[in-house]
Every structure is written in structure tokens, then in C-alpha cells.
Scaffold this motif. Structure first.
Motif, short mmCIF file in Angstrom:
data_model
loop_
_atom_site.label_atom_id
_atom_site.label_comp_id
_atom_site.label_asym_id
_atom_site.label_seq_id
_atom_site.Cartn_x
_atom_site.Cartn_y
_atom_site.Cartn_z
N LEU A 55 56.90 77.59 113.72
CA LEU A 55 57.21 76.36 113.02
C LEU A 55 57.74 76.64 111.62
CD1 LEU A 55 54.11 74.12 113.82
CD2 LEU A 55 56.36 74.02 114.91
N THR A 56 58.71 75.85 111.19
CA THR A 56 59.15 75.90 109.80
C THR A 56 58.29 74.91 108.99
OG1 THR A 56 60.76 74.11 110.07
CG2 THR A 56 61.50 76.36 110.56
N LYS A 57 58.37 75.00 107.67
CA LYS A 57 57.62 74.08 106.82
C LYS A 57 58.04 72.64 107.07
CE LYS A 57 56.44 73.17 101.98
NZ LYS A 57 56.63 73.58 100.57
N GLN A 58 59.32 72.41 107.26
CA GLN A 58 59.83 71.07 107.51
C GLN A 58 59.32 70.53 108.84
OE1 GLN A 58 61.72 73.69 106.48
NE2 GLN A 58 61.93 72.96 104.34
N GLU A 59 59.30 71.37 109.85
CA GLU A 59 58.80 70.95 111.17
C GLU A 59 57.32 70.59 111.09
OE1 GLU A 59 61.59 73.36 114.37
OE2 GLU A 59 59.96 74.44 113.33
N LEU A 60 56.53 71.40 110.35
CA LEU A 60 55.11 71.12 110.22
C LEU A 60 54.88 69.80 109.49
CD1 LEU A 60 52.17 71.88 110.59
CD2 LEU A 60 52.32 73.26 108.50
N GLU A 61 55.62 69.59 108.42
CA GLU A 61 55.48 68.33 107.67
C GLU A 61 55.80 67.13 108.55
OE1 GLU A 61 58.05 68.90 104.36
OE2 GLU A 61 56.56 70.03 103.17
N LYS A 62 56.81 67.26 109.40
CA LYS A 62 57.18 66.16 110.29
C LYS A 62 56.09 65.91 111.33
CE LYS A 62 60.91 64.58 113.33
NZ LYS A 62 62.23 64.92 113.95
N ILE A 63 55.49 66.99 111.83
CA ILE A 63 54.40 66.87 112.81
C ILE A 63 53.20 66.16 112.20
CG2 ILE A 63 52.63 68.23 114.00
CD1 ILE A 63 54.79 70.24 114.72
N LEU A 64 52.80 66.58 111.00
CA LEU A 64 51.62 66.02 110.37
C LEU A 64 51.82 64.58 109.92
CD1 LEU A 64 50.35 69.08 108.27
CD2 LEU A 64 49.54 68.27 110.48
N ALA A 65 53.09 64.19 109.74
CA ALA A 65 53.38 62.82 109.33
C ALA A 65 52.97 61.81 110.40
CB ALA A 65 54.87 62.67 109.01
N ASP A 66 52.86 62.28 111.66
CA ASP A 66 52.49 61.40 112.77
C ASP A 66 50.98 61.28 112.95
OD1 ASP A 66 55.13 60.85 113.52
OD2 ASP A 66 55.26 62.67 114.72
N THR A 67 50.21 62.00 112.13
CA THR A 67 48.76 61.99 112.28
C THR A 67 48.17 60.66 111.85
OG1 THR A 67 48.72 64.37 111.81
CG2 THR A 67 46.62 63.18 111.68
N PRO A 68 47.39 59.99 112.72
CA PRO A 68 46.78 58.71 112.32
C PRO A 68 45.65 58.93 111.33
CG PRO A 68 45.98 59.36 114.48
CD PRO A 68 47.04 60.36 114.10
N THR A 69 45.38 57.93 110.49
CA THR A 69 44.23 58.01 109.59
C THR A 69 42.95 57.88 110.40
OG1 THR A 69 44.29 55.63 109.22
CG2 THR A 69 45.54 57.01 107.69
N VAL A 70 41.84 58.25 109.81
CA VAL A 70 40.57 58.26 110.54
C VAL A 70 40.18 56.86 110.99
CG1 VAL A 70 39.06 58.01 108.51
CG2 VAL A 70 38.25 59.26 110.54
N CYS A 71 40.55 55.85 110.24
CA CYS A 71 40.21 54.47 110.62
C CYS A 71 41.02 54.00 111.82
CB CYS A 71 40.38 53.52 109.45
SG CYS A 71 42.07 53.37 108.84
N LYS A 72 42.09 54.73 112.16
CA LYS A 72 42.91 54.38 113.31
C LYS A 72 42.70 55.35 114.47
CE LYS A 72 46.56 52.06 110.66
NZ LYS A 72 48.01 52.02 110.33
N GLY A 73 41.62 56.11 114.40
CA GLY A 73 41.32 57.03 115.49
C GLY A 73 40.96 56.28 116.76
#
Length: 396
Positions: A55-73
Motif C-alpha cells: 500500500l502507498t500512503k495515499q491508498e492507506l488514507e483512502k482506505i481508512l477514510a471509509d472506517t465508521p465511527t464507533v457510534c456507527k458500529g
């Protein structure tokens, strides 16, 4: 593929399984995706041999951007994220701990991270996971050269062995615990939180870190959110396993239920157990998901139930269905339906006396608890990772 050469390389059972199922690499460190984790606890081995994607840094940032917050688990989070997330080795071990623990143990887990006792866990406290599990890592460096040891530490922990900064008490004796839950409990009690350095901004965030503490890492985790995450994870893995057999129907067959229980145990004659079910329950009623889930919640309390069963064992007595159901409730607080209890008896009652002995049930089911370590039988201590992969060996 695995970037390891043949030779005298020691790999622990958990390290081996993590490497088998992980599929991405970032700055030299290996990670699982949420889908990889699902496969690691529901399959005996990967569907195919994976080449680690860098993974590149940009790819990782894009992946983590899709992570839901804990209240939306939710109990669909890992399935929804699939390839859009990363899970480090120490987080993998933590998630395995969750899968086999009763709900009563969730509070204990939370308190182990809550260093200052304010009933909130921050990112700095949670990241002590790395130190706890790294301290537990099998001490076989003498069997490897320094370069190989550094490479393994980089891939699993994100740093070289020689550069590792431990914050565990140096005067504490290493005690080999029974399992990863004990590692967490004992390790947390040894950590000097006052000596923990501030979080290194260069350490990459993961899906769990962003989910728990937000994209900026400033959020704090309370017990209700922590409990919900653990409960959702258990439910999600059980749903995946159940749905793989139910094919969209509200029940699975009693025979499929038996197969799920037995397929990753040390039982040699699984077909004999399945034949017991076919002959003993000719009219299929089916097992609902609620029954399925209640049984595995009971399984997570198996050690407490085993004590009750052991009393019967000492008295040289087997246990009947009513006694079994009562012992389950007294030991674990879970009520199993009479139909489910009957199915369990039909599976494990080898001598057909409508009684279960300690050996017939506990002796078999203890193997089934090792979710995430299940596969073909083997000796954990092996000498060459590549040669063992060729033999398709995995965890005992």
C-alpha cells in the motif's frame, strides 16, 4: 511470496496463521483486511495463496477514510468493509481474544486498558496492546540470525527487534499463560503506563484505531461502546458461519449444526457423529440462529461449565438432558432450548444411553474454542515456514 528463505526459522502458531491470511503490506509491516480476518476464523486455510499488496500512503488514507465511527458500529462492519481496512498482528490477537470470551469478561478487558481508572480508554492506553503481545512473543531468537529476527519483528510489529522499546517491568518474571486472554490480563498488570512515551505520529493508524478513537486519534472509548463492539464482533462471526449453511433460510439442519461443531476438533471419525444425528433425529426440525448463538455464548463459558461436569466425572456419573440444561444455566446463566439440548446429546452420546460423560462432551468441545487457530493438525514448533506451507500444516 512470503519473503522468507528456507532455514531454521521458528514461527509461533499465531504468527504463522496471521502471515497465511494477511494480504497487504505497508512500510514493511503486514496487515490483514477485515475480509482476511473473517476468513481466518471461518476457514481452515486461505482460499488461495496470497501475494502481499504493498500500500502507498495515499491508498492507506483512502482506505481508512471509509472506517465508521464507533457510534456507527454494527454486526456487519467487517463484512461491509471487506478489503477497505487494515488489521495489525497485535490487533488480530486482541480480536481472537474477544471471540472466545463471555460477556462477563468484557468489563475485565475494558478495565485492563483503562490505566487511569476514569472509565474511558484513550488511544495511548489502547496501544499498550503492542507491548503486551510483543513481550509474549516466543523467545526463540537464538534459533534465528539477527537479520531474520529483525525482518519478522518488522513484518509483525512494525519495528526491528533491536530497536524495540519495551515498557514492561523489567523485574517481572515471564510466566507462560494458558492463552492470549491471560497474556492480556497479566501483561496489562505489568505495564508501567507512566513510562509510556507519547504516541509516535509515524506509526500508521489502523481500522481499529480510527474506529475507536477517530481520524485525529483524540476521541475516547467508553465501556458501552467497547461492549457493543465486542458483542457485534462475536455476532458477526457467528452469523457468517450460520449463513454459510442456512443458504438464506431461517434454520440450519441438525446435521449441519453437528458438522460446524466438529469440523475443527480433533475428532477422527466425524462421519460417525453425523450418522448418529441422522439416525437419532430422522425428522429434521432445524436449529435457529438464536439457538445457534446461545450455544456458542455458552461455549464461551465452557470452563465454568466444565467444573460442574467435573463433579459428575469425579462421582463416576454421566449427566442427563435435564441435568445438563440446569448445569448450563447455573454455571453460565444461559438457557438452552430443550430441542438444542437434545441435538447436543444426539451428537455426542456415543454409547446411546441418553447420558453425556465429561469425556464425550468437554473433551471434544475444548478444541472447538480455538477459533482463529483452527486447521489441520500439526506440531506448533516447526523448522521451516516454507516447507510447512508446502505440507499445508497449520495450527493444532
Amino acid at each position: 511470496m512470503y519473503d522468507l528463505e528456507d532455514g531454521d526459522v521458528y514461527m509461533s502458531a499465531h504468527e504463522n496463521r496471521f502471515r497465511m491470511f494477511s494480504s497487504v503490506q505497508y512500510e514493511g509491516q503486514l496487515y490483514m483486511t477485515p475480509l482476511n480476518f473473517i476468513e481466518s476464523v471461518t476457514m481452515s486455510e486461505p482460499k488461495s495463496r496470497k501475494i502481499w499488496k504493498i500500500l502507498t500512503k495515499q491508498e492507506l488514507e483512502k482506505i481508512l477514510a471509509d472506517t465508521p465511527t464507533v457510534c456507527k458500529g454494527s454486526s456487519n462492519m467487517f463484512r461491509n468493509l471487506r478489503e477497505r481496512g487494515i488489521i495489525g498482528y497485535t490487533e488480530y490477537l486482541f480480536l481472537l481474544c474477544i471471540l472466545t470470551k463471555p460477556h462477563a469478561g468484557f468489563k475485565i478487558a475494558f478495565n485492563m486498558f483503562d490505566a487511569d481508572g476514569n472509565e474511558m480508554v484513550d488511544k495511548r492506553e489502547f496501544m499498550v496492546l503492542e507491548e503486551i503481545f510483543h513481550k509474549k512473543k516466543d523467545k526463540n531468537v537464538g534459533r534465528e540470525d539477527a537479520q531474520m529476527s529483525d525482518r519478522k519483528s518488522l513484518q509483525l510489529y512494525g519495528y526491528r527487534e533491536s530497536h524495540a522499546h519495551h515498557v514492561l517491568r523489567k523485574d517481572s518474571q515471564h510466566v507462560e499463560p494458558r492463552g492470549m486472554w491471560d497474556v492480556l490480563r497479566r501483561g496489562a498488570s505489568q505495564v508501567l503506563f507512566s513510562d509510556l512515551a507519547e504516541h509516535d505520529e509515524n506509526i500508521p493508524d489502523t481500522t481499529l484505531l480510527v474506529h475507536f478513537f477517530g481520524k485525529k486519534g483524540k476521541a475516547e472509548l467508553n465501556f458501552d461502546d467497547f461492549y457493543r463492539f465486542m458483542d457485534n464482533l462475536q455476532t458477526e462471526m457467528l452469523e457468517i458461519e450460520f449463513l454459510s449453511y442456512s443458504k438464506g433460510l431461517p434454520t440450519i439442519s441438525e446435521e449441519d449444526f453437528a458438522l460446524i461443531l466438529l469440523r475443527f476438533t480433533d475428532v477422527d471419525n466425524i462421519s460417525g457423529y453425523l450418522e448418529n444425528v441422522r439416525q437419532s433425529i430422522p425428522d429434521e426440525k432445524g436449529v435457529t440462529f438464536e439457538e445457534f448463538r446461545s450455544f456458542f455464548q455458552f461455549m464461551n463459558n465452557l470452563e465454568d461449565f466444565a467444573i460442574a461436569m467435573q463433579m459428575y466425572n469425579f462421582a463416576n456419573r454421566s449427566i442427563g438432558q435435564d441435568e445438563f440444561a440446569r448445569a448450563v444455566y447455573v454455571a453460565t446463566g444461559h438457557k438452552l432450548t430443550s430441542h438444542l439440548v437434545n441435538v447436543v446429546f444426539k451428537i455426542f452420546d456415543e454409547d446411546h444411553d441418553d447420558k453425556l460423560s465429561y469425556k464425550e462432551f468437554i473433551g471434544v468441545m475444548k478444541d472447538r474454542l480455538h477459533r482463529g487457530r483452527r486447521s489441520l493438525k500439526m506440531d506448533e514448533k516447526f523448522t521451516s515456514f516454507k516447507s510447512c506451507m508446502k505440507k499445508q500444516l497449520s495450527v493444532k
